[in-house]
Design a protein around this motif. Structure first.
Motif, short mmCIF file in Angstrom:
data_model
loop_
_atom_site.label_atom_id
_atom_site.label_comp_id
_atom_site.label_asym_id
_atom_site.label_seq_id
_atom_site.Cartn_x
_atom_site.Cartn_y
_atom_site.Cartn_z
N LEU A 10 0.83 -1.21 0.00
CA LEU A 10 0.00 0.00 0.00
C LEU A 10 0.86 1.26 0.00
CD1 LEU A 10 -2.84 -1.11 2.46
CD2 LEU A 10 -2.89 -1.08 -0.05
N ASP A 11 1.96 1.24 0.78
CA ASP A 11 2.86 2.41 0.80
C ASP A 11 3.42 2.70 -0.58
OD1 ASP A 11 2.52 2.75 3.45
OD2 ASP A 11 4.46 1.90 4.06
N GLU A 12 3.86 1.64 -1.27
CA GLU A 12 4.47 1.88 -2.58
C GLU A 12 3.42 2.39 -3.57
OE1 GLU A 12 6.94 -1.19 -4.35
OE2 GLU A 12 7.08 -0.02 -6.20
N VAL A 13 2.21 1.83 -3.50
CA VAL A 13 1.15 2.31 -4.41
C VAL A 13 0.89 3.79 -4.13
CG1 VAL A 13 -1.28 2.10 -5.04
CG2 VAL A 13 0.08 0.03 -4.67
N LYS A 14 0.79 4.15 -2.86
CA LYS A 14 0.52 5.56 -2.52
C LYS A 14 1.62 6.48 -3.05
CE LYS A 14 -2.09 4.67 1.64
NZ LYS A 14 -1.77 4.18 2.99
N ARG A 15 2.86 6.06 -2.87
CA ARG A 15 3.97 6.89 -3.37
C ARG A 15 3.88 7.07 -4.88
NH1 ARG A 15 7.46 3.96 0.04
NH2 ARG A 15 8.20 2.79 -1.78
N ALA A 16 3.54 5.97 -5.59
CA ALA A 16 3.45 6.06 -7.06
C ALA A 16 2.31 6.99 -7.45
CB ALA A 16 3.26 4.67 -7.65
N VAL A 17 1.17 6.88 -6.77
CA VAL A 17 0.03 7.73 -7.11
C VAL A 17 0.37 9.20 -6.83
CG1 VAL A 17 -2.38 8.26 -6.52
CG2 VAL A 17 -1.64 5.88 -6.76
N ASP A 18 1.06 9.45 -5.70
CA ASP A 18 1.47 10.82 -5.39
C ASP A 18 2.35 11.40 -6.48
OD1 ASP A 18 0.04 10.89 -3.10
OD2 ASP A 18 1.73 10.42 -1.76
N LYS A 19 3.15 10.53 -7.11
CA LYS A 19 4.03 11.02 -8.18
C LYS A 19 3.31 11.15 -9.50
CE LYS A 19 8.53 9.60 -6.49
NZ LYS A 19 9.25 8.34 -6.31
N GLY A 20 2.03 10.79 -9.54
CA GLY A 20 1.24 10.99 -10.76
C GLY A 20 0.99 9.74 -11.59
N PHE A 21 1.47 8.58 -11.14
CA PHE A 21 1.20 7.35 -11.91
C PHE A 21 -0.29 7.02 -11.82
CE2 PHE A 21 5.71 7.18 -11.25
CZ PHE A 21 6.17 6.68 -12.46
N LYS A 22 -0.89 6.74 -12.99
CA LYS A 22 -2.34 6.55 -13.02
C LYS A 22 -2.74 5.09 -13.08
CE LYS A 22 -3.71 11.04 -14.54
NZ LYS A 22 -2.55 11.70 -15.19
N GLU A 23 -1.81 4.26 -13.54
CA GLU A 23 -2.12 2.83 -13.60
C GLU A 23 -1.15 2.08 -12.71
OE1 GLU A 23 -2.78 1.09 -17.49
OE2 GLU A 23 -1.73 -0.73 -16.84
#
Ligand code: SAH
Ligand code: SF4
Ligand code: F3S
Length: 430
Positions: free
Chosen positions: A174-187
């Motif tokens: 979950l942490d890694e997904v959140k970090r990726a989403v914060d950086k703008g990754f959409k998928e």
């Protein structure tokens, strides 16, 4: 100091290379670009003989560079099974690291610089603690959830290269997904050899999907690869609830013949496979199913092969990867099951299967003409350098023209043309 990584194989390998790049950059290395790198790492795939032959060719060619001072390291699945043998055969290799030993990259490179040879294939690596990645795809973030395989299909080398199943803790995913989403990754693409068998404490894979989908800002959550034996009712339920869970599932069939499936030790029958896919088709809106098929496995008669053809016709897969059976070291099949379908016959069957699948895909893709779909733009088109490409919810490739840079954006595209492997469209509005 500069580095270059060349990656063979699956998404798991691509993602390992992303993590490794992060660690190399932390050590002060920069991407080499077109220049001869100080450090050249090849991330290898062992799943079929062809990939290994290509690796050997590439290692041979890299000698030019090592003569000029480049350090050559081989990592990935071939490393895990060949170990010292690789260096014995190609003495210009400086180090060999298996997929469980990447956390030793820093010490390894330091030793290699001092002229020491390093071979490490231990599994004492908390790879899931990985703190970052140099992501190679714009807009799409790979996130590991598990690694390894306990299935031991008789033809497959992966359980020997990736070891037993290891699951990444829920909170770290979950942490890694959140970090990726914060950086703008959409998928987000959740990765594992058998994602459905992920578990952590009382959580199962569908609970993980449920937790990931609550993170705001994700367009599509995909997961690769599923296994028909572990693909549960709960996963279909959560897919049926729609976005952000992607309606696309990759569910390898391997063969449509019960006799072959049994010799492959896949753990399901054609009837069970058809039942799961029928349920996905019925319950998931816009469902899209991809698969893998092996032709010419030990004892496969033409009649067996026609059973595979029959499943292709029944399921109408949205995409398919197909391979000639390639005997692999360490596997049960290599020792106990003859490779008794000739190369010519394998290739004939592969062609027949691919021709049928092309027709099926063309028919299905044509139904998209006139529709408007949402597309996440991910890069330049492979066909037309002035155009861009992206994928829609169903994982179809869509090519389109755009003024400016659309990469990372979600666009509405009107579909105008369809081929068997991709669609062409025009931006609808913005
Ligand atoms: N964990 C995944 C992926 C395994 S490797 C899974 O279980 O599906 C990816 C694909 O390579 C497999 O699905 C299979 O179709 C193919 N493959 C594996 N071993 C092979 C072999 N010995 N010869 C030909 N194809 C093989
Ligand atoms: Fe290989 Fe079978 Fe495991 Fe997939 S499930 S990685 S095909 S052994
Ligand atoms: Fe190849 Fe290893 Fe992936 S063998 S397919 S790189 S798990």
């Amino acid at each position: 100091m500069t580095y270059r990584i060349y990656t063979f194989g699956c998404q798991m390998n691509e993602h390992d290379s992303e993590n490794l790049a992060f660690n190399l950059e932390k050590m002060g290395y920069e991407k080499a670009g077109e220049k001869i790198p100080d450090l050249f790492i090849i991330n290898s795939c062992a799943v079929r003989e062809k990939a290994v032959q290509k690796l050997y060719t590439m290692i041979g060619r890299a000698k030019e560079w090592t003569k000029k001072g480049t350090i050559l390291g081989i990592i990935g699945c071939v490393s895990q099974v060949e170990r010292e043998k690789l260096i014995r055969r190609f003495p210009h290799i400086s180090f060999v690291l298996g997929p469980g030993s990447y956390s030793y990259i820093k010490e390894t490179v330091e030793k290699a610089k001092r002229g020491e040879k390093v071979v490490l294939t231990r599994w004492d690596n908390n790879w899931w603690e990985t703190k970052g990645s140099v992501r190679i795809k714009p807009a799409v973030a790979y996130v590991n959830i598990m690694e390894g395989c306990d299935k031991f299909c008789t033809y497959c080398i992966v359980p020997f290269t990736r070891g037993r199943e290891k699951y990444r803790p829920l909170s770290l995913v979950l942490d890694e997904v959140k970090r990726a989403v914060d950086k703008g990754f959409k998928e987000i693409q959740l990765l594992g050899q058998n994602v459905d068998s992920w578990r952590w404490e009382e959580y199962k894979f569908w609970n993980l999907l449920d937790r990931v989908r609550r993170i705001k800002g994700i367009k599509w959550i995909r997961f690769i690869t599923s296994h028909p034996k572990d693909f549960s009712e709960e996963i279909i339920n959560i897919m049926a609830e729609g976005e952000p869970i992607s309606p696309y599932v990759h569910l390898p069939l391997q063969s449509g013949s019960n006799g072959v499936l049994k010799r492959m030790k896949r753990g399901y029958t054609r009837e069970e496979y058809l039942k799961i896919t029928a349920e996905i088709r019925e319950r998931v809106r816009n469902s899209s199913i991809g698969t893998d098929v092996i032709v010419g496995f030990s004892g496969e008669t033409y009649k067996d092969f026609l059973q595979t053809i029959d499943v292709l016709k029944k399921v109408e897969f949205d995409n398919l990867y197909s391979f000639n059976y390639s005997p692999r070291p360490l596997t049960y099949a290599l020792r106990f099951l003859a490779d008794d379908v000739s190369k010519e016959e394998k290739t004939r069957r592969l062609r027949q299967l691919q021709e049928l699948q092309s027709k099926i895909q063309l028919g299905k893709n044509k139904r998209f003409i006139g529709k408007t779909v949402e597309v996440l733009a991910t890069g330049r088109s492979a066909k037309d350098e002035k155009a861009f490409m992206g994928r829609d919810a169903t994982f179809r490739v869509i090519n389109f023209k755009y003024n400016g840079n659309p990469i990372g954006k979600i666009l509405r595209i009107n579909i105008k043309e369809a081929g068997p492997h991709s669609l062409i469209g025009e931006v609808a509005d913005e």
